[in-house]
Design a protein around this motif. Structure first.
Motif, short mmCIF file in Angstrom:
data_model
loop_
_atom_site.label_atom_id
_atom_site.label_comp_id
_atom_site.label_asym_id
_atom_site.label_seq_id
_atom_site.Cartn_x
_atom_site.Cartn_y
_atom_site.Cartn_z
N ILE A 1 -17.75 32.14 -15.07
CA ILE A 1 -18.07 32.86 -16.30
C ILE A 1 -17.06 32.51 -17.39
CG2 ILE A 1 -18.07 35.18 -17.34
CD1 ILE A 1 -19.35 36.16 -14.73
N GLN A 2 -15.79 32.38 -16.99
CA GLN A 2 -14.74 31.98 -17.93
C GLN A 2 -15.01 30.57 -18.47
OE1 GLN A 2 -10.95 32.64 -16.10
NE2 GLN A 2 -9.80 32.57 -18.00
N TYR A 3 -15.41 29.68 -17.58
CA TYR A 3 -15.74 28.30 -17.97
C TYR A 3 -16.99 28.28 -18.86
CZ TYR A 3 -15.43 23.22 -17.00
OH TYR A 3 -15.26 21.86 -17.07
N LEU A 4 -17.99 29.08 -18.49
CA LEU A 4 -19.21 29.14 -19.29
C LEU A 4 -18.95 29.68 -20.68
CD1 LEU A 4 -21.98 30.40 -16.84
CD2 LEU A 4 -22.01 28.30 -18.19
N ALA A 5 -18.02 30.61 -20.78
CA ALA A 5 -17.67 31.15 -22.11
C ALA A 5 -17.15 30.04 -23.02
CB ALA A 5 -16.64 32.26 -21.97
N THR A 6 -16.47 29.04 -22.41
CA THR A 6 -16.02 27.88 -23.17
C THR A 6 -17.20 27.16 -23.80
OG1 THR A 6 -14.26 27.59 -21.53
CG2 THR A 6 -14.65 25.77 -23.02
N MET B 1 -24.07 21.94 -23.21
CA MET B 1 -25.18 22.29 -22.33
C MET B 1 -25.15 21.50 -21.03
SD MET B 1 -28.15 22.64 -25.26
CE MET B 1 -29.52 22.89 -24.12
N SER B 2 -24.65 20.26 -21.08
CA SER B 2 -24.62 19.45 -19.86
C SER B 2 -23.63 20.02 -18.84
CB SER B 2 -24.23 18.00 -20.20
OG SER B 2 -22.91 17.93 -20.72
N THR B 3 -22.65 20.76 -19.30
CA THR B 3 -21.73 21.45 -18.39
C THR B 3 -22.26 22.84 -18.03
OG1 THR B 3 -19.86 20.28 -19.32
CG2 THR B 3 -19.36 22.26 -18.07
N ALA B 4 -22.82 23.51 -19.02
CA ALA B 4 -23.31 24.87 -18.79
C ALA B 4 -24.38 24.92 -17.73
CB ALA B 4 -23.82 25.46 -20.11
N ASP B 5 -25.28 23.91 -17.71
CA ASP B 5 -26.36 23.97 -16.72
C ASP B 5 -25.81 23.83 -15.29
OD1 ASP B 5 -25.87 21.19 -16.64
OD2 ASP B 5 -27.66 20.70 -17.80
N LEU C 1 -10.58 27.26 -20.65
CA LEU C 1 -10.80 26.27 -19.60
C LEU C 1 -9.63 26.22 -18.63
CD1 LEU C 1 -12.47 23.95 -18.42
CD2 LEU C 1 -11.39 22.43 -20.07
N LEU C 2 -8.41 26.14 -19.15
CA LEU C 2 -7.24 26.07 -18.29
C LEU C 2 -7.04 27.36 -17.50
CD1 LEU C 2 -4.72 24.18 -20.60
CD2 LEU C 2 -5.90 23.30 -18.58
N GLY C 3 -7.42 28.49 -18.09
CA GLY C 3 -7.34 29.76 -17.38
C GLY C 3 -8.27 29.78 -16.19
N SER D 1 -17.49 18.61 -21.80
CA SER D 1 -18.28 19.74 -22.26
C SER D 1 -17.97 20.09 -23.71
CB SER D 1 -17.98 20.93 -21.35
OG SER D 1 -16.57 21.13 -21.29
N ALA D 2 -18.07 21.39 -24.04
CA ALA D 2 -17.78 21.83 -25.40
C ALA D 2 -16.35 21.48 -25.80
CB ALA D 2 -18.00 23.33 -25.52
#
Length: 488
Positions: free
Chosen positions: A136-141, A338-342, A399-401, A59-60
Motif C-alpha cells: 500500500i505504501q508502494y502503491l501510494a507512490t 501504472m506498469s508498477t501499480a498493476d 518508496l524507501l520506507g 514506476s512513478a
C-alpha cells in the motif's frame, strides 16, 4: 484548443488504450483458473518477462521522484542506477530454484513459500499483513505520481484526488479481470511508451536549457562543486545514508512479492536470460536524471510545491512547450506508474489472500480463493488511495520506507533456500523485531544511529535474532528443509 486540453485528451486516450490492452490480454484464457490468474500459467516468455520486471520496478518515481532527487540532492540520486544495475543479479541463482519449489509444491506467493518451509500459520499471516502494508505504501507512490501528472499537465483543472482515481481505476479493472497476464501485456505497451518518451523529451529539455549534456554538467560543477559529491561538506546526504540506501534497495529488491512471485511465472531459462538483459531497461532513467540536474539554478525551489514536480513544471512553466508535449510526457509518466501499480496490486491481493485469509479459513475452495483475490484488488486499491489523498511524504521517501519493511523477508527466504538450521520461531521473531525497528525509526524517532537507513537497522537486528533463536530451537520438518536446500 488550450495546451491543457490537448494534454488531457492525450492522457485520457492513453488510459483507454491501456484498458483495452489489459482486458484483451486476458481473452482466450480460462478466467476461472487460479493458476492463470496468479502466474499466467507459468509460461511467460522473455520479452514479456523483461517488460514485466522492468515495468514493475521503474514506476512513478522514474518520471517524478528520480528527477526530483536529482534536482534537490544531486549525486545521491545516482543510487537509483547503482541498485538497478546489481539488484536483479541474485535472481539468476535463486529465481530458478524458487520456481522449481513453486511448481513442486503448488506455491505462488512469498507467504506460501515460507509456510511450506517453516510450517505453522503465524509466519504466513505475518508476511501477508506486512506485504499488504508495504504494498500500500508502494502503491501510494504510484498514485501520487498519477495525481501529480494529471494536476500539473491540466494546469490544476483535474484535482489530485480525481487524477489518482482516474488512472488507478483503469489498473484495478484490468488486473481484477485478467490477473497477471493482463498486467504483463499492459507492461509491454507501457514500457515501450515510457522508454521512447524519456529519451526524446529528456534530452530535448537538457538541450533547450543548457545546449548540451556536457554544458549542463560544466555549469553545475562551476556553480556548486559539492552538488556531485557524497558525504563531504555541502553534500545533500552522508556517505553512510547513501550506502545503506543502496543496500536496503539491493537486498529488498527481490523480496517484493510482485518480483519474488515472477519466479513462478516462467521457466529457469527465461529467468536467466531476463537477468542478463534486464539492466538495459534501466538506461531510460539516465535522461530523466539529466532533467533534474538541468533544472538546478534554473528553477527556484520556492516556485514548486515539491521536488517531485520538477519535470512537469519545466515543461508547463519554464519552457512553455506545446500541449502535445504535455500530453506525451503525461502519458509516459502514467505508463511508468501504472506498469508498477498493476503488478503490486495483483501481488498484494495474492499475498493477503494466501497468507492471511487461507490460514484463518483453510478450507475455502479455489473458486472462492480466486473471487477473494479479485475482491482484494479493489480493497488494496481503496486503502492505497486513502494514503495517497491524505499522506504527505514525497515519492522517494514513500518508496524507501516501503523497502525498509519488505527487506525483512530476506533472512527467512535465504535461510529456506540455503540452510536447514534456520527455524520457524527464529524467522517469526526476527521478522517482528526487524519490522518494528524499521517502522520505529521511520515514524517515531527523528533520526537513526550513524545515519543508517531504518530498514538496514531492522535487518541487522533481524539477522542476529534469526541466528540466535535458530541455535536454541528445532526444525519442525527436516525433510522439507532438506528438499528446499537441495532443489537445484
Amino acid at each position: 484548443m488550450a495546451d491543457w486540453q490537448i494534454a488531457m485528451i492525450m492522457m485520457i486516450g492513453y488510459l483507454v488504450i491501456a484498458l483495452v490492452v489489459g482486458v484483451m490480454a486476458g481473452r482466450g484464457h480460462d478466467k476461472h483458473s487460479l493458476d492463470e490468474f496468479t502466474v499466467a500459467g507459468g509460461g511467460l516468455g522473455l520479452v514479456v518477462m523483461w517488460f514485466l520486471m522492468g515495468g514493475a520496478v521503474f514506476s512513478a518515481f522514474s518520471f517524478l521522484g528520480a528527477p526530483g532527487w536529482a534536482y534537490s540532492k544531486g549525486a545521491p540520486a545516482l543510487y537509483i542506477l547503482t541498485y538497478t544495475a546489481f539488484a536483479i543479479l541474485p535472481w539468476y541463482i535463486i529465481g530458478p530454484k524458487i520456481g522449481k519449489i513453486g511448481r513442486k509444491f503448488n506455491i505462488y506467493t512469498v507467504s506460501g513459500f515460507m509456510k511450506k518451509r517453516y510450517g505453522g500459520k503465524t509466519l504466513p499471516i505475518l508476511i501477508g499483513v506486512i506485504a499488504l502494508l508495504a504494498s500500500i505504501q508502494y502503491l501510494a507512490t504510484q498514485m501520487k505520481g498519477m495525481a501529480y501528472i494529471f494536476n500539473i499537465m491540466t494546469e490544476g483543472r483535474i484535482p489530485l484526488w480525481l487524477g489518482a482515481l482516474l488512472a488507478y481505476g483503469i489498473v484495478v479493472i484490468y488486473v481484477a479481470t485478467g490477473g497477471l497476464r493482463a498486467a504483463a501485456w499492459s507492461d509491454v505497451f507501457q514500457g515501450i511508451l515510457m522508454i521512447v518518451i524519456s529519451w526524446v523529451v529528456g534530452l530535448a529539455i537538457v538541450n533547450k536549457l543548457h545546449d548540451s549534456v556536457g554544458g549542463m554538467f560544466t555549469n553545475l560543477v562551476q556553480d556548486n562543486p559539492a552538488f556531485f559529491e557524497i558525504g563531504n561538506e555541502g553534500s545533500a546526504i552522508s556517505g553512510t545514508a547513501y550506502t545503506t540506501t543502496i543496500l536496503v534497495s539491493l537486498i529488498g529488491f527481490l523480496m517484493w512479492p510482485h518480483l519474488f512471485s515472477k519466479s513462478y511465472a516462467s521457466n529457469a531459462r527465461t529467468i536467466k536470460k531476463t537477468v542478463l538483459v534486464y539492466p538495459i531497461f534501466a538506461l531510460f532513467l539516465i535522461p530523466l536524471l539529466f532533467v533534474g540536474f538541468s533544472a538546478v539554478n534554473v528553477v527556484n525551489p520556492a516556485d514548486i510545491g515539491a521536488p517531485d514536480e520538477i519535470l512537469p513544471y519545466l515543461i508547463t512553466t519554464v519552457l512553455s512547450l506545446p500541449g502535445w508535449v504535455y500530453g506525451l510526457v503525461g502519458a509516459g509518466a502514467l505508463a511508468a506508474a501504472m506498469s508498477t501499480a498493476d503488478a503490486i496490486t495483483h501481488s498484494a491481493s495474492l499475498e493477503f489472500t494466501d497468507g492471511v485469509i487461507k490460514n484463518v479459513k483453510p478450507d475455502i475452495s479455489d473458486k472462492t480463493t480466486l473471487l477473494l483475490m479479485r475482491i482484494g484488488v479493489f480493497v488494496v486499491g481503496g486503502l492505497a488511495y486513502f494514503i495517497t489523498v491524505f499522506g504527505g511524504q514525497g515519492l522517494i521517501a514513500l518508496l524507501l520506507g516501503a523497502y525498509g519493511s519488505i527487506v525483512q523477508f530476506a533472512p527467512g527466504v535465504y535461510g529456506a533456500l540455503y540452510s536447514k538450521r534456520v527455524t520457524g520461531p527464529a524467522v517469526i521473531t526476527g521478522l517482528v523485531v526487524g519490522t518494528f525497528v524499521n517502522y520505529y525509526y521511520q515514524l517515531v524517532a527523528e533520526s537513526t544511529p550513524f545515519d543508517i537507513h531504518a530498514g538496514i537497522l531492522g535487518l541487522i537486528c533481524n539477522i542476529v535474532i534469526v541466528i540466535a533463536v535458530s541455535a536454541f530451537t528445532q526444525q519442525k520438518s527436516v525433510k522439507i528443509a532438506e528438499e528446499y536446500r537441495n532443489i537445484g
